[in-house]
Write a protein that holds these residues in place. Sequence first.
Motif, PDB file in Angstrom:
ATOM      1  N   ALA A   1      13.152  13.043  -2.229  1.00 25.54           N
ATOM      2  CA  ALA A   1      12.307  12.980  -1.036  1.00 25.54           C
ATOM      3  C   ALA A   1      11.769  11.569  -0.825  1.00 25.54           C
ATOM      4  O   ALA A   1      11.683  11.095   0.311  1.00 25.54           O
ATOM      5  CB  ALA A   1      11.157  13.971  -1.148  1.00 25.54           C
ATOM      6  N   ALA A   2      11.420  10.895  -1.903  1.00 25.53           N
ATOM      7  CA  ALA A   2      10.927   9.523  -1.777  1.00 25.53           C
ATOM      8  C   ALA A   2      12.023   8.599  -1.252  1.00 25.53           C
ATOM      9  O   ALA A   2      11.767   7.747  -0.395  1.00 25.53           O
ATOM     10  CB  ALA A   2      10.417   9.024  -3.134  1.00 25.53           C
ATOM     11  N   ILE A   3      13.229   8.775  -1.728  1.00 28.10           N
ATOM     12  CA  ILE A   3      14.355   7.972  -1.239  1.00 28.10           C
ATOM     13  C   ILE A   3      14.634   8.282   0.221  1.00 28.10           C
ATOM     14  O   ILE A   3      14.875   7.374   1.021  1.00 28.10           O
ATOM     15  CB  ILE A   3      15.600   8.206  -2.114  1.00 28.10           C
ATOM     16  CG1 ILE A   3      15.378   7.597  -3.499  1.00 28.10           C
ATOM     17  CG2 ILE A   3      16.847   7.601  -1.473  1.00 28.10           C
ATOM     18  CD1 ILE A   3      16.440   7.952  -4.512  1.00 28.10           C
TER      19      ILE A   3
ATOM     20  N   VAL B   1       0.833  -1.205   0.000  1.00 25.39           N
ATOM     21  CA  VAL B   1       0.000   0.000   0.000  1.00 25.39           C
ATOM     22  C   VAL B   1       0.869   1.258   0.000  1.00 25.39           C
ATOM     23  O   VAL B   1       0.647   2.176  -0.792  1.00 25.39           O
ATOM     24  CB  VAL B   1      -0.958   0.000   1.220  1.00 25.39           C
ATOM     25  CG1 VAL B   1      -1.677   1.323   1.345  1.00 25.39           C
ATOM     26  CG2 VAL B   1      -1.948  -1.139   1.107  1.00 25.39           C
ATOM     27  N   PHE B   2       1.881   1.280   0.872  1.00 28.11           N
ATOM     28  CA  PHE B   2       2.740   2.456   0.937  1.00 28.11           C
ATOM     29  C   PHE B   2       3.591   2.607  -0.318  1.00 28.11           C
ATOM     30  O   PHE B   2       3.849   3.724  -0.763  1.00 28.11           O
ATOM     31  CB  PHE B   2       3.628   2.426   2.181  1.00 28.11           C
ATOM     32  CG  PHE B   2       2.872   2.763   3.440  1.00 28.11           C
ATOM     33  CD1 PHE B   2       2.102   3.897   3.534  1.00 28.11           C
ATOM     34  CD2 PHE B   2       2.944   1.929   4.538  1.00 28.11           C
ATOM     35  CE1 PHE B   2       1.407   4.203   4.676  1.00 28.11           C
ATOM     36  CE2 PHE B   2       2.254   2.219   5.696  1.00 28.11           C
ATOM     37  CZ  PHE B   2       1.479   3.364   5.769  1.00 28.11           C
ATOM     38  N   SER B   3       4.011   1.509  -0.911  1.00 28.38           N
ATOM     39  CA  SER B   3       4.790   1.621  -2.145  1.00 28.38           C
ATOM     40  C   SER B   3       3.937   2.159  -3.285  1.00 28.38           C
ATOM     41  O   SER B   3       4.406   2.972  -4.087  1.00 28.38           O
ATOM     42  CB  SER B   3       5.419   0.282  -2.524  1.00 28.38           C
ATOM     43  OG  SER B   3       4.426  -0.666  -2.817  1.00 28.38           O
ATOM     44  N   LEU B   4       2.676   1.751  -3.348  1.00 26.63           N
ATOM     45  CA  LEU B   4       1.779   2.303  -4.357  1.00 26.63           C
ATOM     46  C   LEU B   4       1.522   3.784  -4.119  1.00 26.63           C
ATOM     47  O   LEU B   4       1.437   4.573  -5.072  1.00 26.63           O
ATOM     48  CB  LEU B   4       0.458   1.530  -4.370  1.00 26.63           C
ATOM     49  CG  LEU B   4       0.537   0.097  -4.885  1.00 26.63           C
ATOM     50  CD1 LEU B   4      -0.813  -0.599  -4.706  1.00 26.63           C
ATOM     51  CD2 LEU B   4       0.982   0.060  -6.327  1.00 26.63           C
ATOM     52  N   LEU B   5       1.420   4.176  -2.863  1.00 29.04           N
ATOM     53  CA  LEU B   5       1.243   5.584  -2.530  1.00 29.04           C
ATOM     54  C   LEU B   5       2.444   6.406  -2.972  1.00 29.04           C
ATOM     55  O   LEU B   5       2.292   7.469  -3.577  1.00 29.04           O
ATOM     56  CB  LEU B   5       1.003   5.747  -1.029  1.00 29.04           C
ATOM     57  CG  LEU B   5       0.867   7.175  -0.524  1.00 29.04           C
ATOM     58  CD1 LEU B   5      -0.372   7.841  -1.103  1.00 29.04           C
ATOM     59  CD2 LEU B   5       0.827   7.196   0.982  1.00 29.04           C
ATOM     60  N   VAL B   6       3.640   5.912  -2.694  1.00 30.35           N
ATOM     61  CA  VAL B   6       4.852   6.621  -3.103  1.00 30.35           C
ATOM     62  C   VAL B   6       4.939   6.705  -4.620  1.00 30.35           C
ATOM     63  O   VAL B   6       5.285   7.757  -5.175  1.00 30.35           O
ATOM     64  CB  VAL B   6       6.110   5.943  -2.513  1.00 30.35           C
ATOM     65  CG1 VAL B   6       7.380   6.492  -3.139  1.00 30.35           C
ATOM     66  CG2 VAL B   6       6.150   6.128  -1.009  1.00 30.35           C
ATOM     67  N   LEU B   7       4.608   5.617  -5.299  1.00 30.78           N
ATOM     68  CA  LEU B   7       4.627   5.640  -6.760  1.00 30.78           C
ATOM     69  C   LEU B   7       3.627   6.646  -7.324  1.00 30.78           C
ATOM     70  O   LEU B   7       3.919   7.357  -8.290  1.00 30.78           O
ATOM     71  CB  LEU B   7       4.342   4.250  -7.317  1.00 30.78           C
ATOM     72  CG  LEU B   7       5.466   3.234  -7.163  1.00 30.78           C
ATOM     73  CD1 LEU B   7       4.996   1.852  -7.619  1.00 30.78           C
ATOM     74  CD2 LEU B   7       6.696   3.656  -7.930  1.00 30.78           C
ATOM     75  N   ALA B   8       2.452   6.730  -6.714  1.00 32.36           N
ATOM     76  CA  ALA B   8       1.458   7.713  -7.157  1.00 32.36           C
ATOM     77  C   ALA B   8       1.956   9.138  -6.917  1.00 32.36           C
ATOM     78  O   ALA B   8       1.791  10.012  -7.777  1.00 32.36           O
ATOM     79  CB  ALA B   8       0.130   7.482  -6.438  1.00 32.36           C
ATOM     80  N   LEU B   9       2.561   9.374  -5.762  1.00 37.36           N
ATOM     81  CA  LEU B   9       3.097  10.707  -5.483  1.00 37.36           C
ATOM     82  C   LEU B   9       4.205  11.076  -6.463  1.00 37.36           C
ATOM     83  O   LEU B   9       4.299  12.221  -6.903  1.00 37.36           O
ATOM     84  CB  LEU B   9       3.608  10.778  -4.046  1.00 37.36           C
ATOM     85  CG  LEU B   9       2.542  10.770  -2.956  1.00 37.36           C
ATOM     86  CD1 LEU B   9       3.189  10.620  -1.583  1.00 37.36           C
ATOM     87  CD2 LEU B   9       1.698  12.021  -3.015  1.00 37.36           C
TER      88      LEU B   9
ATOM     89  N   ARG C   1       4.479   9.857  -9.505  1.00 40.00           N
ATOM     90  CA  ARG C   1       3.847   9.992 -10.826  1.00 40.00           C
ATOM     91  C   ARG C   1       3.216  11.358 -11.007  1.00 40.00           C
ATOM     92  O   ARG C   1       3.314  11.966 -12.068  1.00 40.00           O
ATOM     93  CB  ARG C   1       2.792   8.891 -10.981  1.00 40.00           C
ATOM     94  CG  ARG C   1       1.897   9.008 -12.166  1.00 40.00           C
ATOM     95  CD  ARG C   1       2.619   8.644 -13.455  1.00 40.00           C
ATOM     96  NE  ARG C   1       1.712   8.635 -14.565  1.00 40.00           N
ATOM     97  CZ  ARG C   1       1.620   9.593 -15.479  1.00 40.00           C
ATOM     98  NH1 ARG C   1       2.404  10.643 -15.412  1.00 40.00           N
ATOM     99  NH2 ARG C   1       0.766   9.499 -16.461  1.00 40.00           N
ATOM    100  N   PHE C   2       2.546  11.853  -9.972  1.00 39.52           N
ATOM    101  CA  PHE C   2       1.864  13.141 -10.060  1.00 39.52           C
ATOM    102  C   PHE C   2       2.747  14.299  -9.615  1.00 39.52           C
ATOM    103  O   PHE C   2       2.259  15.409  -9.418  1.00 39.52           O
ATOM    104  CB  PHE C   2       0.559  13.103  -9.264  1.00 39.52           C
ATOM    105  CG  PHE C   2      -0.418  12.107  -9.821  1.00 39.52           C
ATOM    106  CD1 PHE C   2      -0.961  12.274 -11.078  1.00 39.52           C
ATOM    107  CD2 PHE C   2      -0.777  10.987  -9.100  1.00 39.52           C
ATOM    108  CE1 PHE C   2      -1.854  11.354 -11.612  1.00 39.52           C
ATOM    109  CE2 PHE C   2      -1.666  10.060  -9.611  1.00 39.52           C
ATOM    110  CZ  PHE C   2      -2.210  10.245 -10.872  1.00 39.52           C
ATOM    111  N   LYS C   3       4.028  14.016  -9.459  1.00 39.69           N
ATOM    112  CA  LYS C   3       5.037  15.012  -9.112  1.00 39.69           C
ATOM    113  C   LYS C   3       4.690  15.788  -7.843  1.00 39.69           C
ATOM    114  O   LYS C   3       4.983  16.965  -7.712  1.00 39.69           O
ATOM    115  CB  LYS C   3       5.272  15.959 -10.279  1.00 39.69           C
ATOM    116  CG  LYS C   3       5.799  15.221 -11.474  1.00 39.69           C
ATOM    117  CD  LYS C   3       6.167  16.120 -12.591  1.00 39.69           C
ATOM    118  CE  LYS C   3       6.595  15.174 -13.673  1.00 39.69           C
ATOM    119  NZ  LYS C   3       7.107  15.532 -14.797  1.00 39.69           N
ATOM    120  N   ALA C   4       4.053  15.101  -6.905  1.00 33.76           N
ATOM    121  CA  ALA C   4       3.765  15.705  -5.609  1.00 33.76           C
ATOM    122  C   ALA C   4       4.977  15.612  -4.702  1.00 33.76           C
ATOM    123  O   ALA C   4       5.083  16.333  -3.720  1.00 33.76           O
ATOM    124  CB  ALA C   4       2.565  15.030  -4.957  1.00 33.76           C
TER     125      ALA C   4
END
Length: 63
Positions: free
Chosen positions: A28-30, A10-18, A20-23
């Motif tokens: 920062a993700a790393i 779930v958290f990995s999908l959230l990070v990928l979505a963020l 993807r949408f350049k949020a």
Amino acid sequence: MTVTVSLVLVFSLLVLALLRFKAVGVGAAIACALFGFYLADTDAADSINETVTALTDAISGIG
């Protein structure tokens, strides 16, 4: 029928979505991933696991 989803997924999908949408930027993700990795080695990990378990049990009890 019970469906179980890993919170890591779930958290990995959230990070990928963020990402993807350049949020959030790649740096920062790393940094967040490394923070979680090192946080798991601290004494706070048990408290966090208990809190997340209680929250997921409460949510599953609703439905």
